[in-house]
Structures are given as C-alpha cells and as structure tokens.
Write an enzyme that holds these catalytic residues in place. Sequence first.
Site, PDB file in Angstrom:
ATOM      1  N   HIS A 107      41.920 -29.523 -70.321  1.00 48.27           N
ATOM      2  CA  HIS A 107      42.272 -30.789 -69.399  1.00 48.27           C
ATOM      3  C   HIS A 107      42.485 -32.093 -70.036  1.00 48.27           C
ATOM      4  O   HIS A 107      42.663 -33.129 -69.501  1.00 48.27           O
ATOM      5  CB  HIS A 107      41.095 -31.036 -68.578  1.00 48.27           C
ATOM      6  CG  HIS A 107      41.091 -29.954 -67.349  1.00 48.27           C
ATOM      7  ND1 HIS A 107      41.621 -30.156 -66.259  1.00 48.27           N
ATOM      8  CD2 HIS A 107      40.497 -28.679 -67.511  1.00 48.27           C
ATOM      9  CE1 HIS A 107      41.331 -29.174 -65.534  1.00 48.27           C
ATOM     10  NE2 HIS A 107      40.466 -28.324 -66.105  1.00 48.27           N
ATOM     11  N   LYS A 156      40.532 -44.033 -58.259  1.00 48.69           N
ATOM     12  CA  LYS A 156      40.387 -42.981 -59.295  1.00 48.69           C
ATOM     13  C   LYS A 156      39.145 -43.465 -60.146  1.00 48.69           C
ATOM     14  O   LYS A 156      38.893 -44.567 -60.084  1.00 48.69           O
ATOM     15  CB  LYS A 156      41.655 -42.634 -60.244  1.00 48.69           C
ATOM     16  CG  LYS A 156      42.552 -44.037 -60.599  1.00 48.69           C
ATOM     17  CD  LYS A 156      43.733 -43.682 -61.507  1.00 48.69           C
ATOM     18  CE  LYS A 156      45.052 -43.350 -60.679  1.00 48.69           C
ATOM     19  NZ  LYS A 156      45.635 -42.237 -61.225  1.00 48.69           N
ATOM     20  N   ARG A 157      38.715 -42.544 -61.261  1.00 51.33           N
ATOM     21  CA  ARG A 157      37.712 -43.062 -62.018  1.00 51.33           C
ATOM     22  C   ARG A 157      38.404 -44.166 -62.646  1.00 51.33           C
ATOM     23  O   ARG A 157      39.383 -44.450 -63.069  1.00 51.33           O
ATOM     24  CB  ARG A 157      37.391 -41.948 -63.100  1.00 51.33           C
ATOM     25  CG  ARG A 157      36.745 -40.846 -62.263  1.00 51.33           C
ATOM     26  CD  ARG A 157      35.341 -41.411 -61.853  1.00 51.33           C
ATOM     27  NE  ARG A 157      34.405 -41.872 -62.779  1.00 51.33           N
ATOM     28  CZ  ARG A 157      33.427 -41.048 -63.303  1.00 51.33           C
ATOM     29  NH1 ARG A 157      32.783 -40.024 -62.514  1.00 51.33           N
ATOM     30  NH2 ARG A 157      32.495 -41.518 -64.206  1.00 51.33           N
ATOM     31  N   LYS A 175      43.671 -45.039 -67.664  1.00 50.42           N
ATOM     32  CA  LYS A 175      44.301 -45.303 -66.438  1.00 50.42           C
ATOM     33  C   LYS A 175      44.778 -46.716 -66.149  1.00 50.42           C
ATOM     34  O   LYS A 175      45.585 -46.826 -65.041  1.00 50.42           O
ATOM     35  CB  LYS A 175      43.342 -44.744 -65.346  1.00 50.42           C
ATOM     36  CG  LYS A 175      42.877 -43.393 -65.349  1.00 50.42           C
ATOM     37  CD  LYS A 175      41.806 -43.013 -64.463  1.00 50.42           C
ATOM     38  CE  LYS A 175      41.732 -41.596 -64.364  1.00 50.42           C
ATOM     39  NZ  LYS A 175      42.307 -40.468 -63.861  1.00 50.42           N
ATOM     40  N   THR A 186      46.106 -35.542 -60.122  1.00 55.90           N
ATOM     41  CA  THR A 186      46.131 -34.897 -58.676  1.00 55.90           C
ATOM     42  C   THR A 186      46.167 -35.998 -57.715  1.00 55.90           C
ATOM     43  O   THR A 186      46.759 -35.585 -56.501  1.00 55.90           O
ATOM     44  CB  THR A 186      45.115 -33.944 -58.490  1.00 55.90           C
ATOM     45  OG1 THR A 186      44.028 -34.469 -58.580  1.00 55.90           O
ATOM     46  CG2 THR A 186      45.300 -32.548 -59.446  1.00 55.90           C
ATOM     47  N   LYS A 214      48.539 -36.124 -53.999  1.00 60.07           N
ATOM     48  CA  LYS A 214      47.902 -36.334 -52.566  1.00 60.07           C
ATOM     49  C   LYS A 214      48.677 -37.453 -52.052  1.00 60.07           C
ATOM     50  O   LYS A 214      48.727 -37.325 -50.857  1.00 60.07           O
ATOM     51  CB  LYS A 214      46.152 -36.698 -52.694  1.00 60.07           C
ATOM     52  CG  LYS A 214      45.573 -35.517 -53.248  1.00 60.07           C
ATOM     53  CD  LYS A 214      44.087 -35.972 -53.605  1.00 60.07           C
ATOM     54  CE  LYS A 214      43.420 -35.387 -54.659  1.00 60.07           C
ATOM     55  NZ  LYS A 214      42.152 -36.060 -55.273  1.00 60.07           N
TER      56      LYS A 214
HETATM   57  C1  PLP Z   1      41.917 -36.513 -56.160  1.00 67.13           C
HETATM   58  C2  PLP Z   1      40.740 -36.957 -56.631  1.00 67.13           C
HETATM   59  C3  PLP Z   1      40.304 -37.405 -57.928  1.00 67.13           C
HETATM   60  C4  PLP Z   1      41.457 -37.470 -59.067  1.00 67.13           C
HETATM   61  O1  PLP Z   1      42.163 -38.594 -59.022  1.00 67.13           O
HETATM   62  P1  PLP Z   1      43.433 -38.984 -60.076  1.00 67.13           P
HETATM   63  O2  PLP Z   1      44.036 -40.174 -59.691  1.00 67.13           O
HETATM   64  O3  PLP Z   1      44.203 -37.892 -60.424  1.00 67.13           O
HETATM   65  O4  PLP Z   1      42.490 -39.485 -61.256  1.00 67.13           O
HETATM   66  C5  PLP Z   1      39.168 -37.998 -58.299  1.00 67.13           C
HETATM   67  N1  PLP Z   1      38.192 -38.326 -57.236  1.00 67.13           N
HETATM   68  C6  PLP Z   1      38.376 -37.821 -56.093  1.00 67.13           C
HETATM   69  C7  PLP Z   1      37.438 -38.142 -55.190  1.00 67.13           C
HETATM   70  C8  PLP Z   1      39.554 -37.196 -55.749  1.00 67.13           C
HETATM   71  O5  PLP Z   1      39.603 -36.790 -54.446  1.00 67.13           O
END
Ligand code: PLP
Length: 829
Positions: free
Chosen positions: A361, A553-554, A559, A661, A665
Amino acid sequence: MARLPEYEYRMPTTDADRIRQSIVFKLIFILGVDPKDAKPEHWLNAAMFTARDLVTESFLRTRRSHIDHKKRMVYYLSMEFLLGRAFTNSLINEGIYDAFKEAFQQLELDFDTVIGEEEDPGLGNGGLGRLAACFLDSLATLRIPAMGYGIRYQYGMFKQEIIDGQQVEKPDLWLDKDMAWQFPRPNKHYPVAFGGQLHIEDNVRCWEPAEKITALGFDEIIPGYGGEVANPLRLWTAHAGYLFDLADFNKGDYFAAMRNQTSDENISRVLYPNDSTESGRELRLKQEYFLVSASIQDIIARHKCRFDSIDTLADEVAIHLNDTHPVLAIPELMRLLIDVEGWTWEKAWDTCCKVFSYTNHTLMSEALETWSLDLMGRMLPRHLDIIFEINKIFLDEVRALGLFDEDFIRRVSIIDESNGRRVRMAWLAVVGSHKVNGVAKIHSDLMTTSIFADFAKLFPSRFTNVTNGVTPRRWIAVANRPLTAFLDKHLGTNQWRLHLEKIAALNDLVDDKAVQEEFAEVKRANKQRLADYIEKELGIKISTEALFDVQIKRIHEYKRQAMNVMHIIDRYNQILENPDKDWQPRVFIFAGKAASSYYVAKKIIRLINDVAEVVNHDERIRDLIKVVFIPNYSVSLAQIIIPAADLSEQISLAGTEASGTGNMKFALNGALTVGTLDGANVEIREKVGDEHIFIFGNTVEQVEALRQKGYDPLDYLEKDPDLRRVVKQIVTGFFSPQEPNRYADVSQAYGDYYQVMADFRSYVDTQYRIDDYYRDKGNWYRSALINIANMGHFSSDRSIAEYAENIWNIKPLTEAELPPEDDRFSISV
Ligand SMILES: *Cc1c(COP(=O)(O)O)cnc(C)c1O
C-alpha cells in the site's frame, strides 16, 4: 397471569406490514422496551434486529452452500475495516429499503432521525481500512466464498473535535451503544501466546511462552447486493477470562490469578491512530500477532472441520494479507504446521508459498514496517527463529544462482543489518507470497522499479497490479439517493449497481440539455443537504450557488492540504487587489483527522481554521470565499460530503499516493477532479478523457529529477512574488495575530520535502481555469456526467474479480450451487 404477545412473529419478508410487526416484536421481546417509551435509539436497535434476521438467513444459506460444494475459500486478513454504518446498507443490499421506510411511516417514526442514531464503527484509519470494507461488500455481492478477519477494537478511531481551531481527540465508545448487528461466538476462542523461552534440543524446537490470552470471535455479517449471499467478518477481542494462572488459583490466590487480566485485555483495546507511518510500539506488534494467530488457528480448524486432512490446505484455502500488518501469518502458519501438525519444513514452506498473497500500500520508506530483532525475539522467539530460517534458506538459494553480489544479498535480506538489526516485514511478505500486488498501475510500476526492484529480478512473475475500486452500493445507492433515482430512471433499475460498467450508457445522454439540467438538480439537492448540515453543526451559512471545492482525507504532508490553503490565501489576496473582477464564489471544504502524534499535520488543521477565521469574516471578500473545516471525518460524513462536491482535490505529490479511493468516490458522484498524475488519478484521466479532468504539477519523473539535482524551495519563492507573499503571511502570523510565531517553527524546519513550492504556480493557474470552466454550467454538468459514465472500471467488483481470477484462484458460487429459495430457515410462533 401471563398474556400471549399481541404480535405474531414470522421471518419478515419484503412486506412492510410484516416488517413493522417484526420491529415491534424485537422492541418488546428482545430489547424489553415498551413501545410507548421507546426512543429513536431503541427503534433503531429493534429495526436492526429485524434486518439482521434477513441478512442472517442469507449468511446461513451461503455457509451451507460453501460446505455442500466444498468451495475453495479466501480469507482476507486486515488490521482495519472501516465499515461505516451497517443498517441502511443492509436494507439496500437486501432490497428492503422502501419496505422499511414504509414500515417506519406506519410507526410514525422519522426514518432519518432513527438511522442517525447508529454508531459508525471506526475500526480503521482511512483508505486502507475503507478498501477492506468495499472489498467485503464486493466479495459477498460476487458470491465469492470468503471471510474477513480483523480486530474488534473496543475503541475505534478517535472522535475529532475542533476547539479553538485545533484538533482534540476524544475516545470513540462505539460499543457502548447496543450493537444489534454482531453475533458473539463464545465457542470460537483460541489461545494466543507471547514471550518466554525457545528451547532447542536435537534440532527440535519447543516454545514455552510466558503468557497466554484468549482471542474471542464476534461475527459481523456482510450482506452482498441482491440478498442471496452474505459472508462473515470475524473480529477478535482479547479476553483474559479463559486462561488464568491455574497454579495461583490452586494455591487459593484468587486475586493473583486474576491480576493480569486487565492488562492482557489491552491488546484489543484501541486502534492505533497512525496513518501511513508506523510507530513501532510493542503493543502494536502484539496486536498484529493476536490477529494473525487467532485467524490462522481458526482457518486450520475450519479446514479440518470441512475436509479429512490438513494436507489439502493449499488446495482449498487462499489467505490475503492487506499490507504488511498481518505478515506474521507466514511464520505463524509455519509454526503451526511444523510444531503442532508435525510437518517437515519443506512441506510447510511449499504450502505457505501457495496460500499467501500480499498487497503493498505504500512506497514511502518511513511507512514500511520493520521490527527490532530485540523486540521480536522477546515477544515471539519461535517466530523470529522461523524468520531466520526462512531468510537463511532464501539467501542460500539466491547465492546459488551465482548472479548477484553480496551487496545485492544484503539488500534482499529479510533482516536489515544496517539500522540496528530489524526484520523487514515487506521483504518477508514478498518472500512468503506467491503474488504481490500494488493498488494502481503507476504504483505497481514504481513498486517493481523502486522498493522491490531487486525482488522483481528474482521473482518477475510474482508482481502484479490490481487497481483499487469502491463499491457503487455504498457510494451511490446509500450515499446519494437523488443520483440513484436519476440513474434508475435513465439506465433502468439495478443494472449499474451490479455491473457498474453498464453506467457507460449514460454517455449517450450527456449532450441532452434536459438531462444536464436534471443532473444539476441532483447536485443542487446534495449541496443543499450539506449546506444544512454545515449550518446546523458549525453555524456557517454557505450558498449552493458557489463552487464546492472539497478536500477530505487523512491530514498528511504528502497529501498537501497545505498547498490547498496556500491557494486560498493567494485567492484572498487577489480578490482584495482586484475587487471588481468577476470572481467565481467558492466554498472550500476540508475534513480529515491527523494522527495524534503528528505535529505538522495538526498545525495544518490549525492553519486551515485560522485562515477560515480571517477570510470568512472579512467583509471585503463578500462571501466570494468561505472556508469550512468539518470535524470528525468518517464514512458517514463522507457519505454527506462527497455527493455535494463540484471539485475533488487529489493533489498529492506525484509518486506518493499509492492509489487513493476518495478520488474514485468523487468522480462517481459527478465531481470533477483537480489532481496530479499520481495513484489512480492517472487511470481516471485515461477513462474520463483529458478535457474532463484538471491535471497539473510535476510528474513522477520530474519530481525525481528535482530530488536528484537537489531540490530547493527558495528557487520558486524567488521567482514568484504571489507565492512569496503567501508564505510570508503564514510565517509572520497574518492569520494568527494573537500568536505571530504560530507557524514559524513549521516553516523553519521545512525543507518542503513534498515539493509544494514547485507545484504551486501550476496549481493556482489550474484553479483559474476551473473557475472559467464552471461559468458555463451546461458544459460543467456535461463533464460531470462524462465522469460518472466512465467510472465503471473503478467498481470494487472489478478489483475483486481480478483478485479472484489472477491471485486467489477462487470461483464464485454459481446459481446452481445456492440452496433453493424455498429452503428457508423459517421460524413461526
Ligand atoms: C475513501 C475514504 C478514505 C480514503 O480517502 P483518500 O482520499 O483516498 O485518502 C479515507 N477515509 C474515509 C472515511 C473514506 O471514506
């Protein structure tokens, strides 16, 4: 005198009356609550018990089929599963959503209030845990014989509050509310041992552990879409009660015997809140071994129960390792096969290499797990001994090839001798697995040319790619009801839910002005829902006419939330300088948690809030910019925010985000992406086309070239007065006048490792391009529809089909293998 219940109980079907009766029955007879006194949380639990009956029926039927047809199974081991709320998802997957809504109406209950009562189990940090959850949904939906294994943390991901602009962590007491969803399995318990001595006599190993605790299983049932198949996710909790010190007890020293129980149970107490960087703590290693040992023992027990002999394990079982966290499964299976089953080393190793596969990952070296030999030897002496033997045999084989020098041998050794002797968990995973995959094309390519370049020479066919995906059930059907109705109307019912590639039919409609306008209405409704949420929770009013620019995101330096804030500051400066320009109003929305020990990430959260405070209240800005940080990012919050986004910020430094991911979305919900050529952004661009995504910044090659020549952020500051002003405002406290030095330390220490300065100009220019593009709404929504239409590839169903075919060699249950419909577990009283 006892009275008979007024409500007859039968298995609820899709009939709203029966569902209503069942809910009331559960309320009275399972929860012991008088309907007159029932609060929304009681109704929720009652309704969840009713829904669980249906899911359970699917689950038991599924299990029968697996046994009857001797199906080869895959076990998915992960330290994290970020499932999100179960209730609505199960209604949609079981096809009983409308019937439940009607039953709620009959009971005069507000559906949204009741479903809002459910805890969101935060058993994961971010993308890795959410991926595991999307995969479970797809495994069940594709009828693949599968089971997940994880830890039932008593405290999941912390709850984030923002106080005076700063993150404050609060414990997540998710188990305190009734969890109507999980089945305790009191007969599924295994001892897990730690510490002690390894005795070696005549080459026979005998491990005498110092402590033992019990892993106790809880099953969470994961329903697939269509209601035919449901698979279990087995979560282990540490329990000291089964194994206390008998010697002490027999001596009559009851308290000494019980003394260590609370500390033993610490193992499953809390999820480590780190994302990407490992903390290397002793308890974390214990947790990893706890998951692995209980799961491998269970897998062996299940196999013995289903088949005559353990010899056939590799024929019937695949075990997948989600990142290196469960990699101790390899030496644990070796130990059990050799020390307990009496197998030879060769036979055990052959089985291991057939059974295991591993997903990488991250390529960032600071995030690669290693454990000191000292800690590993103290806690797991037999496992360290096995790892040494695996390494010795492996290195002997490499030497025997006669192709490589000793430097190469040092590099591929599972034991890193250069940093105080440590076990490289990723190396162990590669050596012990038959397949290793990355999570997006660019990531898998980089994997075999960077961290695993040496291994790619040794085992070229071992490495492969499976690009991540997300489940359209949760990320459209659950999260976005207006879009669901829109797609059902235009594409026909249900096709896209099971076959997301069929969403491509939307391409035929994107030029239709009426369809564009209809989609605009979908987006407006979702933006209004989010605006209402923000006003209710934060008291900030935002206009749905503004462009919603979202980064959730985190919080992590790679990022680059900092670059997003710097663009906001520059825009603020530009508006003040050119107030009469035709500015596009924007709402900048952030959400995300920072690891509690990650100083810089916490400062970034504070900076976002400081900038919000100044910009939101500056009347000269006339609401052209609003900045909102929404606290406590979680799956439930993502479900509200993502459908409302116009613009999706995917701006990591090229080469750092393995896949992402979140990016998928957003595009699936009709947001346009502004992003770098990183992770799955690359493949999203290939699918949606260059004109419908905003790509900026340096490529992986350019980033690498800059590093090679010695990257200097000052080069960019000197050339760009706007950038210089932004940085100066941050470090001199323009946004923190009460404490002018607040950001001085961060910037001083800052070598700009993630090259924000290098990409800033390209990013800001692209943002202006986006403003212009947004002005022509018809064209914007056309692009949004093109994004949705071309996201078929990014369904987690496609990812899982690839894993099943290319990595696990697992066949789904066929229609004929399912028990007949009338073979129901019906109950009536
Ligand atoms: C999809 C998702 C992530 C991953 O987000 P990235 O933008 O790909 O880092 C993290 N936390 C939650 C709650 C998510 O639904």
